[in-house]
Design an enzyme around this catalytic site. Structure first.
Site, PDB file in Angstrom:
ATOM      1  NE  ARG A 226      -4.338  -1.241   0.213  1.00 52.37           N
ATOM      2  CZ  ARG A 226      -4.606  -2.216  -0.675  1.00 52.37           C
ATOM      3  NH1 ARG A 226      -3.747  -2.498  -1.636  1.00 52.37           N
ATOM      4  NH2 ARG A 226      -5.738  -2.888  -0.618  1.00 52.37           N
ATOM      5  CG  HIS A 274      -3.540  -0.092  -6.890  1.00 56.40           C
ATOM      6  ND1 HIS A 274      -3.893   0.448  -5.686  1.00 56.40           N
ATOM      7  CD2 HIS A 274      -3.554  -1.436  -6.690  1.00 56.40           C
ATOM      8  CE1 HIS A 274      -4.123  -0.519  -4.810  1.00 56.40           C
ATOM      9  NE2 HIS A 274      -3.911  -1.682  -5.404  1.00 56.40           N
TER      10      HIS A 274
HETATM   11  N1  NAP Z   1      -0.870  -3.711  -5.752  1.00 54.36           N
HETATM   12  C1  NAP Z   1      -1.855  -4.564  -5.920  1.00 54.36           C
HETATM   13  O1  NAP Z   1      -2.435  -4.686  -6.988  1.00 54.36           O
HETATM   14  C2  NAP Z   1      -2.233  -5.453  -4.781  1.00 54.36           C
HETATM   15  C3  NAP Z   1      -2.981  -6.595  -5.044  1.00 54.36           C
HETATM   16  C4  NAP Z   1      -3.242  -7.461  -4.020  1.00 54.36           C
HETATM   17  C5  NAP Z   1      -2.801  -7.184  -2.724  1.00 54.36           C
HETATM   18  N2  NAP Z   1      -2.087  -6.055  -2.472  1.00 54.36           N
HETATM   19  C6  NAP Z   1      -1.590  -5.784  -1.102  1.00 54.36           C
HETATM   20  O2  NAP Z   1      -0.878  -6.925  -0.640  1.00 54.36           O
HETATM   21  C7  NAP Z   1      -1.189  -7.121   0.730  1.00 54.36           C
HETATM   22  C8  NAP Z   1      -0.883  -8.553   1.133  1.00 54.36           C
HETATM   23  O3  NAP Z   1      -1.864  -9.442   0.629  1.00 54.36           O
HETATM   24  P1  NAP Z   1      -2.008 -10.955   1.164  1.00 54.36           P
HETATM   25  O4  NAP Z   1      -3.279 -11.489   0.611  1.00 54.36           O
HETATM   26  O5  NAP Z   1      -0.757 -11.712   0.925  1.00 54.36           O
HETATM   27  O6  NAP Z   1      -2.164 -10.680   2.738  1.00 54.36           O
HETATM   28  P2  NAP Z   1      -2.202 -11.706   3.945  1.00 54.36           P
HETATM   29  O7  NAP Z   1      -2.469 -13.090   3.449  1.00 54.36           O
HETATM   30  O8  NAP Z   1      -3.067 -11.116   4.968  1.00 54.36           O
HETATM   31  O9  NAP Z   1      -0.671 -11.718   4.474  1.00 54.36           O
HETATM   32  C9  NAP Z   1      -0.080 -10.659   5.144  1.00 54.36           C
HETATM   33  C10 NAP Z   1       1.356 -11.025   5.485  1.00 54.36           C
HETATM   34  O10 NAP Z   1       2.000  -9.886   6.088  1.00 54.36           O
HETATM   35  C11 NAP Z   1       2.575 -10.293   7.326  1.00 54.36           C
HETATM   36  N3  NAP Z   1       2.547  -9.174   8.284  1.00 54.36           N
HETATM   37  C12 NAP Z   1       1.484  -8.413   8.666  1.00 54.36           C
HETATM   38  N4  NAP Z   1       1.854  -7.493   9.570  1.00 54.36           N
HETATM   39  C13 NAP Z   1       3.178  -7.693   9.780  1.00 54.36           C
HETATM   40  C14 NAP Z   1       4.137  -7.072  10.608  1.00 54.36           C
HETATM   41  N5  NAP Z   1       3.807  -6.066  11.429  1.00 54.36           N
HETATM   42  N6  NAP Z   1       5.408  -7.528  10.578  1.00 54.36           N
HETATM   43  C15 NAP Z   1       5.748  -8.566   9.785  1.00 54.36           C
HETATM   44  N7  NAP Z   1       4.893  -9.202   8.953  1.00 54.36           N
HETATM   45  C16 NAP Z   1       3.615  -8.762   8.951  1.00 54.36           C
HETATM   46  C17 NAP Z   1       1.717 -11.446   7.818  1.00 54.36           C
HETATM   47  O11 NAP Z   1       2.435 -12.208   8.769  1.00 54.36           O
HETATM   48  P3  NAP Z   1       1.848 -13.582   9.369  1.00 54.36           P
HETATM   49  O12 NAP Z   1       1.986 -14.585   8.244  1.00 54.36           O
HETATM   50  O13 NAP Z   1       2.747 -13.908  10.473  1.00 54.36           O
HETATM   51  O14 NAP Z   1       0.426 -13.329   9.756  1.00 54.36           O
HETATM   52  C18 NAP Z   1       1.459 -12.179   6.497  1.00 54.36           C
HETATM   53  O15 NAP Z   1       2.551 -13.006   6.173  1.00 54.36           O
HETATM   54  C19 NAP Z   1      -2.667  -6.720   0.823  1.00 54.36           C
HETATM   55  O16 NAP Z   1      -3.026  -6.396   2.146  1.00 54.36           O
HETATM   56  C20 NAP Z   1      -2.727  -5.531  -0.115  1.00 54.36           C
HETATM   57  O17 NAP Z   1      -2.454  -4.349   0.627  1.00 54.36           O
HETATM   58  C21 NAP Z   1      -1.803  -5.189  -3.470  1.00 54.36           C
END
Ligand code: NAP
Length: 311
Positions: A226, A274
């Site tokens: 983000r 994005h």
């Molecule tokens: N640019 C784009 O087009 C696009 C598209 C899709 C997604 N995104 C972004 O990508 C993000 C991730 O998506 P996702 O589906 O992979 O999310 P997710 O499954 O919720 O995974 C989040 C990951 O971040 C880790 N995390 C969260 N807070 C943390 C912290 N304080 N310190 C260290 N690690 C932390 C979590 O750790 P744990 O495993 O230990 O819980 C988990 O491994 C989304 O939230 C979105 O903002 C962007």
């Protein structure tokens, strides 16, 4: 009896989604939300841009399927009753698109395609060398649905891959670090850093001068998490000083990126609007149907957002 699922979204085309569900999940009956429509009795809803008052009009809502990635907006919405499960989107189309986007940017930084494009424009035949992928240290912050897949993909392309998450995990061939006290070890000497963290109070502004100092001189940054995770002024200074060599940015504090923003014309920044990855309707329909089946058969939902953790 087929399950009813409300599509409440100001931007989605109901006819398109109805056709997709008819093909991919025919026993889910899609219901079109309209302003002020009474939706009582229906347990499921999917949305990205909800219609007004939809949660009040759905007193029996059990699960809210978010039609996009990143749930911070839904977790902050106090009109969603606490007993409603907010479900993160996890489907193969979204994941594969993210793998492709990050691989594209990693290869671009690894082989300095920007330098080559400049040389071509200046009609210069240059000698360019680059390390083997196994000598290129690449790190992925966030090892959730997307980060885990991306780290595996980078590892399969031969890169010396590290990953960082909140809780400990193990990924074959990837050096995994967990927790705030391991972030310095994770970052140490990385040449390409990929951010795939969700936006939470802990990750807001995490890509800043303090963090950049741990990376190898001239490192590349790829932000697909983000925009609010990046300190924009710190990035510009780091590029100016050579501490960072380039950045690929897909997300921004303000979207669309304002016309006069310095990122647009910066020679070391690649801006994409994005679009790193988006939900594929057909595989999303299959994923939602699977989740509804799980709930109806008492197995419990997967990928439920944790209100306390904020993602
Ligand atoms: N640019 C784009 O087009 C696009 C598209 C899709 C997604 N995104 C972004 O990508 C993000 C991730 O998506 P996702 O589906 O992979 O999310 P997710 O499954 O919720 O995974 C989040 C990951 O971040 C880790 N995390 C969260 N807070 C943390 C912290 N304080 N310190 C260290 N690690 C932390 C979590 O750790 P744990 O495993 O230990 O819980 C988990 O491994 C989304 O939230 C979105 O903002 C962007």
């Amino acid at each position: 009896m087929s399950a009813q699922l409300v599509l409440s979204d100001t931007g989605a085309n109901f006819g398109t989604w109805e056709a997709v569900f008819r093909k991919a999940a025919p026993d889910v009956a899609l219901v079109h939300d309209q302003p002020a429509r009474d939706l009582s009795g229906i347990r499921y809803c999917m949305t990205w841009k909800p219609l007004p008052d939809v949660y009040t009009r759905m007193p029996d809502l059990k699960a809210l399927f978010v039609l996009g990635a990143g749930v911070e907006r839904f977790l902050a919405d106090t009109t969603i009753p606490p007993q409603v499960e907010i479900v993160k989107m996890a489907e193969p189309g979204l994941t594969q698109a993210m793998e492709h986007y990050v691989l594209w940017q990693v290869l671009e930084l690894h082989r300095d395609f920007r330098g080559l494009a400049t040389a071509q424009r200046e009609v210069r035949w240059i000698d360019q060398s680059y390390p083997a992928p196994w000598d290129r240290k690449v790190g992925v912050m966030g090892l959730g649905t997307l980060g885990d897949a991306v780290a595996r993909k980078l590892q399969s392309f031969g890169f010396a891959t590290r990953g960082w998450s909140r809780s400990a995990k193990s990924i074959d061939g990837v050096d995994v670090f967990a927790g705030g006290d391991k972030i310095a070890a994770f970052l140490d000497g990385l040449e390409i850093l990929v951010c795939l963290l969700p936006l939470t109070p802990e990750t807001r502004g995490i890509l800043n001068a303090d963090l950049f100092r741990h990376l190898a001189p001239g490192a590349g940054l790829i932000n697909v998490g983000r925009g609010a995770q990046l300190n924009e002024a710190d990035l510009l200074s780091a590029l100016e000083s050579g501490q960072l060599g380039g950045a690929s940015l897909d997300v921004f504090h303000t979207e669309p990126l304002p016309e006069g923003h310095p990122f647009w014309r910066h020679p070391k920044i690649l801006v994409t609007p994005h679009l790193a990855s988006d939900v594929d309707p057909e595989s999303a329909a299959v994923a939602i149907k699977r989740q509804i089946d799980r709930l109806e058969t008492g197995q419990g939902l997967e990928h439920v957002a944790d209100r306390r953790r904020g993602y």
